[in-house]
Design a protein around this motif. Structure first.
Motif, PDB file in Angstrom:
ATOM      1  N   VAL A  21      -8.196   3.828  -5.350  1.00 43.61           N
ATOM      2  CA  VAL A  21      -7.938   2.943  -6.490  1.00 43.61           C
ATOM      3  C   VAL A  21      -7.283   1.646  -6.027  1.00 43.61           C
ATOM      4  CG1 VAL A  21      -6.547   2.708  -8.589  1.00 43.61           C
ATOM      5  CG2 VAL A  21      -7.855   4.778  -8.195  1.00 43.61           C
ATOM      6  N   HIS A  22      -6.389   1.723  -5.050  1.00 43.55           N
ATOM      7  CA  HIS A  22      -5.724   0.526  -4.550  1.00 43.55           C
ATOM      8  C   HIS A  22      -6.716  -0.423  -3.870  1.00 43.55           C
ATOM      9  CE1 HIS A  22      -2.409  -1.900  -3.119  1.00 43.55           C
ATOM     10  NE2 HIS A  22      -2.958  -1.880  -1.905  1.00 43.55           N
ATOM     11  N   LEU A  23      -7.693   0.127  -3.207  1.00 51.59           N
ATOM     12  CA  LEU A  23      -8.637  -0.695  -2.448  1.00 51.59           C
ATOM     13  C   LEU A  23      -9.800  -1.231  -3.291  1.00 51.59           C
ATOM     14  CD1 LEU A  23      -8.742   1.364   0.842  1.00 51.59           C
ATOM     15  CD2 LEU A  23      -7.483  -0.743   0.406  1.00 51.59           C
ATOM     16  N   LEU A  24      -9.991  -0.712  -4.508  1.00 52.40           N
ATOM     17  CA  LEU A  24     -11.079  -1.199  -5.359  1.00 52.40           C
ATOM     18  C   LEU A  24     -10.780  -2.615  -5.891  1.00 52.40           C
ATOM     19  CD1 LEU A  24     -11.956   1.906  -7.543  1.00 52.40           C
ATOM     20  CD2 LEU A  24     -13.347   0.876  -5.767  1.00 52.40           C
ATOM     21  N   PRO A  25     -11.708  -3.499  -5.755  1.00 50.92           N
ATOM     22  CA  PRO A  25     -11.477  -4.837  -6.317  1.00 50.92           C
ATOM     23  C   PRO A  25     -11.692  -4.831  -7.835  1.00 50.92           C
ATOM     24  CG  PRO A  25     -13.622  -4.745  -5.283  1.00 50.92           C
ATOM     25  CD  PRO A  25     -12.958  -3.416  -5.035  1.00 50.92           C
ATOM     26  N   CYS A  62      -4.199  13.504  -4.345  1.00 53.58           N
ATOM     27  CA  CYS A  62      -3.487  12.395  -4.999  1.00 53.58           C
ATOM     28  C   CYS A  62      -3.430  11.168  -4.097  1.00 53.58           C
ATOM     29  CB  CYS A  62      -2.067  12.816  -5.365  1.00 53.58           C
ATOM     30  SG  CYS A  62      -1.978  13.980  -6.711  1.00 53.58           S
ATOM     31  N   LEU A  63      -3.137  11.369  -2.818  1.00 53.92           N
ATOM     32  CA  LEU A  63      -3.044  10.236  -1.896  1.00 53.92           C
ATOM     33  C   LEU A  63      -4.400   9.576  -1.667  1.00 53.92           C
ATOM     34  CD1 LEU A  63      -0.532  11.662   0.712  1.00 53.92           C
ATOM     35  CD2 LEU A  63      -0.104   9.922  -1.033  1.00 53.92           C
ATOM     36  N   ILE A  64      -5.445  10.377  -1.536  1.00 50.18           N
ATOM     37  CA  ILE A  64      -6.791   9.812  -1.334  1.00 50.18           C
ATOM     38  C   ILE A  64      -7.242   9.041  -2.572  1.00 50.18           C
ATOM     39  CG2 ILE A  64      -9.220  10.435  -1.043  1.00 50.18           C
ATOM     40  CD1 ILE A  64      -8.207  12.740   0.775  1.00 50.18           C
ATOM     41  N   ALA A  65      -7.043   9.628  -3.753  1.00 48.47           N
ATOM     42  CA  ALA A  65      -7.447   8.946  -4.988  1.00 48.47           C
ATOM     43  C   ALA A  65      -6.655   7.666  -5.189  1.00 48.47           C
ATOM     44  CB  ALA A  65      -7.266   9.877  -6.180  1.00 48.47           C
ATOM     45  N   PHE A  82       0.816  -1.212   0.000  1.00 56.92           N
ATOM     46  CA  PHE A  82       0.000   0.000   0.000  1.00 56.92           C
ATOM     47  C   PHE A  82       0.853   1.267   0.000  1.00 56.92           C
ATOM     48  CE2 PHE A  82      -2.859   3.082   2.168  1.00 56.92           C
ATOM     49  CZ  PHE A  82      -3.863   3.081   1.219  1.00 56.92           C
ATOM     50  N   LEU A  83       1.923   1.284   0.790  1.00 59.48           N
ATOM     51  CA  LEU A  83       2.773   2.469   0.869  1.00 59.48           C
ATOM     52  C   LEU A  83       3.489   2.737  -0.453  1.00 59.48           C
ATOM     53  CD1 LEU A  83       3.683   4.670   2.781  1.00 59.48           C
ATOM     54  CD2 LEU A  83       5.593   3.223   3.424  1.00 59.48           C
ATOM     55  N   GLY A  84       3.959   1.705  -1.102  1.00 62.39           N
ATOM     56  CA  GLY A  84       4.590   1.871  -2.410  1.00 62.39           C
ATOM     57  C   GLY A  84       3.609   2.375  -3.451  1.00 62.39           C
ATOM     58  N   PHE A  85       2.386   1.891  -3.371  1.00 62.20           N
ATOM     59  CA  PHE A  85       1.349   2.340  -4.290  1.00 62.20           C
ATOM     60  C   PHE A  85       1.057   3.827  -4.082  1.00 62.20           C
ATOM     61  CE2 PHE A  85      -2.884   2.254  -6.259  1.00 62.20           C
ATOM     62  CZ  PHE A  85      -2.643   1.448  -7.346  1.00 62.20           C
ATOM     63  N   LEU A  86       0.974   4.264  -2.810  1.00 59.41           N
ATOM     64  CA  LEU A  86       0.751   5.676  -2.517  1.00 59.41           C
ATOM     65  C   LEU A  86       1.919   6.528  -3.002  1.00 59.41           C
ATOM     66  CD1 LEU A  86      -0.764   5.628   1.082  1.00 59.41           C
ATOM     67  CD2 LEU A  86      -1.947   6.093  -1.059  1.00 59.41           C
ATOM     68  N   TRP A  87       3.138   6.019  -2.825  1.00 62.97           N
ATOM     69  CA  TRP A  87       4.323   6.758  -3.252  1.00 62.97           C
ATOM     70  C   TRP A  87       4.304   6.986  -4.765  1.00 62.97           C
ATOM     71  CZ3 TRP A  87       8.123   9.513  -1.195  1.00 62.97           C
ATOM     72  CH2 TRP A  87       9.225   9.780  -1.968  1.00 62.97           C
ATOM     73  N   LEU A  88       4.022   5.954  -5.527  1.00 63.37           N
ATOM     74  CA  LEU A  88       3.982   6.091  -6.979  1.00 63.37           C
ATOM     75  C   LEU A  88       2.838   6.990  -7.446  1.00 63.37           C
ATOM     76  CD1 LEU A  88       4.854   2.493  -8.206  1.00 63.37           C
ATOM     77  CD2 LEU A  88       6.262   4.541  -8.330  1.00 63.37           C
TER      78      LEU A  88
END
Length: 53
Positions: free
Chosen positions: A48-52, A41-44, A3-9
């Motif tokens: 997106v990361h949590l959407l199945p 950006c972080l919220i979006a 999750f953290l890497g996804f937020l970073w990118l």
């Protein structure tokens, strides 16, 4: 990817394109002055990361 890497990118892609011209022109970076763009950006990215898919 975790999750953290996804937020970073996501944050890098979201604000990186506007920060580079600001730095080259010697202007203050927009997301340092106003934290709303980085928060959006972080919220979006988190949504997106949590959407199945």
């Amino acid at each position: 990817m975790d999750f953290l890497g996804f937020l970073w990118l996501g944050a890098t892609a979201g604000v990186g394109g506007g920060a580079v011209p600001d730095l080259l022109l010697g202007q203050p970076v927009f997301w340092v002055i106003d934290p709303v763009p980085i928060a959006v950006c972080l919220i979006a990215t988190g949504i997106v990361h949590l959407l199945p898919i």
